[in-house]
Design a protein around this motif. Structure first.
Motif, mmCIF file in Angstrom:
data_model
loop_
_atom_site.group_PDB
_atom_site.id
_atom_site.type_symbol
_atom_site.label_atom_id
_atom_site.label_comp_id
_atom_site.label_asym_id
_atom_site.label_seq_id
_atom_site.Cartn_x
_atom_site.Cartn_y
_atom_site.Cartn_z
ATOM 1 N N GLN A 62 30.402 45.972 46.107
ATOM 2 C CA GLN A 62 31.575 45.098 45.954
ATOM 3 C C GLN A 62 32.880 45.896 46.044
ATOM 4 O O GLN A 62 33.882 45.396 46.566
ATOM 5 C CB GLN A 62 31.498 44.304 44.655
ATOM 6 N N ARG A 63 32.872 47.143 45.568
ATOM 7 C CA ARG A 63 34.076 47.975 45.694
ATOM 8 C C ARG A 63 34.380 48.257 47.167
ATOM 9 O O ARG A 63 35.536 48.206 47.590
ATOM 10 C CB ARG A 63 33.924 49.276 44.900
ATOM 11 N N PHE A 64 33.356 48.551 47.956
ATOM 12 C CA PHE A 64 33.582 48.806 49.381
ATOM 13 C C PHE A 64 34.037 47.543 50.103
ATOM 14 O O PHE A 64 34.965 47.583 50.911
ATOM 15 C CB PHE A 64 32.331 49.403 50.040
ATOM 16 N N LEU A 65 33.411 46.418 49.799
ATOM 17 C CA LEU A 65 33.836 45.161 50.413
ATOM 18 C C LEU A 65 35.258 44.798 49.975
ATOM 19 O O LEU A 65 36.048 44.283 50.769
ATOM 20 C CB LEU A 65 32.855 44.040 50.070
ATOM 21 N N GLY A 66 35.590 45.101 48.734
ATOM 22 C CA GLY A 66 36.954 44.863 48.246
ATOM 23 C C GLY A 66 37.971 45.712 48.983
ATOM 24 O O GLY A 66 39.072 45.244 49.308
ATOM 25 N N ALA A 67 37.617 46.970 49.258
ATOM 26 C CA ALA A 67 38.530 47.843 50.018
ATOM 27 C C ALA A 67 38.744 47.285 51.420
ATOM 28 O O ALA A 67 39.876 47.277 51.924
ATOM 29 C CB ALA A 67 37.967 49.267 50.078
ATOM 30 N N LEU A 68 37.677 46.805 52.054
ATOM 31 C CA LEU A 68 37.812 46.188 53.378
ATOM 32 C C LEU A 68 38.719 44.963 53.304
ATOM 33 O O LEU A 68 39.629 44.803 54.125
ATOM 34 C CB LEU A 68 36.431 45.805 53.927
ATOM 35 N N ASN A 69 38.498 44.112 52.318
ATOM 36 C CA ASN A 69 39.344 42.920 52.150
ATOM 37 C C ASN A 69 40.800 43.295 51.932
ATOM 38 O O ASN A 69 41.706 42.656 52.476
ATOM 39 C CB ASN A 69 38.836 42.054 50.997
ATOM 40 N N GLN A 76 28.553 42.653 56.503
ATOM 41 C CA GLN A 76 29.003 41.742 55.457
ATOM 42 C C GLN A 76 30.505 41.459 55.522
ATOM 43 O O GLN A 76 31.085 40.990 54.541
ATOM 44 C CB GLN A 76 28.623 42.297 54.087
ATOM 45 N N ALA A 77 31.109 41.732 56.660
ATOM 46 C CA ALA A 77 32.540 41.442 56.808
ATOM 47 C C ALA A 77 32.780 39.953 56.585
ATOM 48 O O ALA A 77 31.956 39.120 56.987
ATOM 49 C CB ALA A 77 33.016 41.855 58.193
ATOM 50 N N PRO A 78 33.887 39.629 55.953
ATOM 51 C CA PRO A 78 34.167 38.215 55.705
ATOM 52 C C PRO A 78 34.439 37.459 57.010
ATOM 53 O O PRO A 78 34.718 38.066 58.046
ATOM 54 C CB PRO A 78 35.419 38.251 54.815
ATOM 55 N N SER A 97 47.362 51.765 48.318
ATOM 56 C CA SER A 97 46.664 51.106 47.210
ATOM 57 C C SER A 97 45.147 51.126 47.374
ATOM 58 O O SER A 97 44.419 50.830 46.425
ATOM 59 C CB SER A 97 47.152 49.660 47.078
ATOM 60 N N ILE A 98 44.655 51.481 48.556
ATOM 61 C CA ILE A 98 43.207 51.524 48.773
ATOM 62 C C ILE A 98 42.726 52.953 48.561
ATOM 63 O O ILE A 98 42.945 53.827 49.394
ATOM 64 C CB ILE A 98 42.830 51.032 50.177
ATOM 65 N N VAL A 99 42.101 53.162 47.414
ATOM 66 C CA VAL A 99 41.542 54.472 47.067
ATOM 67 C C VAL A 99 40.137 54.222 46.551
ATOM 68 O O VAL A 99 39.955 53.604 45.505
ATOM 69 C CB VAL A 99 42.392 55.189 45.995
ATOM 70 N N LEU A 100 39.145 54.664 47.324
ATOM 71 C CA LEU A 100 37.760 54.484 46.919
ATOM 72 C C LEU A 100 36.978 55.741 47.266
ATOM 73 O O LEU A 100 36.572 55.947 48.409
ATOM 74 C CB LEU A 100 37.141 53.259 47.603
#
Length: 185
Positions: free
Chosen positions: A166-173, A32-34, A146-149
């Protein structure tokens, strides 16, 4: 490296079980990478011997050479890992050790780095991710603080939870969009 607006992300996976949750997270990020982002899971970390300076150099093990090549050609590094006994799995630590050499010139040097993942605990791998970020920073990576998941996976299939996905995809973004300071590179 980035070519024609394509950003490549090398994923260092801390779990080797065929159906591990963290492998499934990494595969989801790859699938699902953009647009404009390629995510490659670096395979074979379990084949790399523990770092030993006597093994390094022109005769470094093939698996270590492959790891370094995969990370060298990537623009970003994402560790997707569980937590083992309150820290990152040894295989992830070993990969970071190999990537840190030669000191100051290793494949990890200057690359934006983040660590995410899930565990079946209330902490979601918090300590493992902190330790991975710390080790990667010492090794020369540019840790994106800033990326803490740290995702707890206490009930059911985490990947059926749209908010978690969505949190994981947001971290990738966030990792992909991180602006590298040219002075640090």
């Amino acid at each position: 490296m980035t070519t024609s607006n394509q950003t490549s992300v090398a994923v260092l996976l801390g779990s080797f079980r065929a159906d591990s949750l963290n492998r499934r997270i990494a595969e989801l990020l790859k699938a699902q990478a953009p647009a404009g982002v390629s995510v490659e899971i670096v395979e074979g970390l379990d084949q790399i011997p523990f770092y030993n300076e006597e093994l390094d150099g022109d005769t470094a093990p093939e698996a270590a050479v492959a790891l370094r090549a995969a990370v060298a050609k990537a623009d970003r590094i994402l560790a997707v890992t569980p937590e083992y006994n309150g820290t990152m799995p040894a295989v992830l630590n070993n990969a970071i050790d190999w990537l840190s050499r030669p000191y100051g010139q290793g494949a990890i040097t200057g690359k934006p780095f983040a660590a995410v993942g899930a565990t079946p605990t209330p902490y979601g791998g918090k300590w493992a991710h902190e330790h991975a970020r710390h080790s990667a920073n010492i090794a020369g990576a540019t840790v994106v603080d800033s990326i803490v998941l740290d995702q707890p996976a206490l009930e059911g299939d985490l990947l059926t939870d749209d908010a978690a996905v969505q949190r994981f995809l947001g971290a990738l973004n966030d990792l992909v969009s991180y602006e590298v300071d040219p002075a640090a590179a």
